[in-house]
Enzyme design. Sequence first.
Site, short mmCIF file in Angstrom:
data_model
loop_
_atom_site.label_atom_id
_atom_site.label_comp_id
_atom_site.label_asym_id
_atom_site.label_seq_id
_atom_site.Cartn_x
_atom_site.Cartn_y
_atom_site.Cartn_z
N GLY A 9 0.83 -1.19 0.00
CA GLY A 9 0.00 0.00 0.00
C GLY A 9 0.87 1.24 0.00
O GLY A 9 2.01 1.23 -0.44
N CYS A 10 0.33 2.33 0.51
CA CYS A 10 1.02 3.61 0.54
C CYS A 10 2.37 3.46 1.23
O CYS A 10 2.46 2.99 2.36
CB CYS A 10 0.17 4.64 1.28
SG CYS A 10 1.00 6.22 1.50
N PHE A 11 3.43 3.88 0.56
CA PHE A 11 4.77 3.66 1.11
C PHE A 11 5.07 4.46 2.35
O PHE A 11 5.95 4.12 3.12
CB PHE A 11 5.87 3.82 0.07
CG PHE A 11 5.87 5.05 -0.80
CD1 PHE A 11 5.42 6.28 -0.36
CD2 PHE A 11 6.37 4.96 -2.09
CE1 PHE A 11 5.46 7.40 -1.17
CE2 PHE A 11 6.43 6.07 -2.92
CZ PHE A 11 5.97 7.29 -2.46
N TRP A 12 4.36 5.55 2.61
CA TRP A 12 4.62 6.33 3.81
C TRP A 12 4.48 5.48 5.07
O TRP A 12 5.32 5.51 5.95
CB TRP A 12 3.67 7.51 3.92
CG TRP A 12 3.77 8.54 2.84
CD1 TRP A 12 4.82 8.78 2.01
CD2 TRP A 12 2.75 9.47 2.50
NE1 TRP A 12 4.52 9.81 1.17
CE2 TRP A 12 3.26 10.25 1.43
CE3 TRP A 12 1.47 9.72 2.96
CZ2 TRP A 12 2.51 11.28 0.86
CZ3 TRP A 12 0.74 10.73 2.40
CH2 TRP A 12 1.26 11.51 1.35
N GLU A 53 4.27 1.10 -5.25
CA GLU A 53 4.91 1.86 -4.19
C GLU A 53 5.53 0.84 -3.25
O GLU A 53 4.84 -0.07 -2.77
CB GLU A 53 3.89 2.73 -3.43
CG GLU A 53 3.41 3.91 -4.23
CD GLU A 53 2.64 4.92 -3.38
OE1 GLU A 53 2.70 4.86 -2.14
OE2 GLU A 53 1.98 5.78 -3.99
#
Length: 163
Positions: A9-12, A53
Amino acid sequence: MEKALFGAGCFWGVEDFFRQVPGVADAVSGYAGGASQRPTYRQVCNGDTNHAEVVEVTFDPAKVAYADLVDYFFKMHNPTTRNRQGPDVGTQYRSVIFTHGPEQARVARERLAAAEASGRYKSPIVTQLEAAPTFWPAEEHHQRYFQKHGGSCHVSFADLQNH
């Protein structure tokens, strides 16, 4: 030091999670698995490149085993949703482990099978296992995003340890 490469999912949030793991020396947000050279966030988010990502994790195998990192990966996101994590939808958010060499591939297959057999998931795991392609670091403003701006979007490592 060794490298591991995970898309969840979102890499953050993935980067923030792995930075908390003892034995991890660094975690860098970026892109992997697509066709273009030096992709940008905008290109990846538009779905034009087929990159995921990902987070490149640099770790000390004397302090944390690759198998443990893979187990954390399965526990810190939902590996049963294809091309989606929470509100983020698209192939760039796919669940994927890019492996560096045959030993990581073997361990990733074994840990995936163990996760499926655990009974933890109500649906089949859709995580892809692929040989690691070129890793492209994301733009600087995406690195250490939650340290710079606050927030979170995945379970924390501390919360995972308490369950």
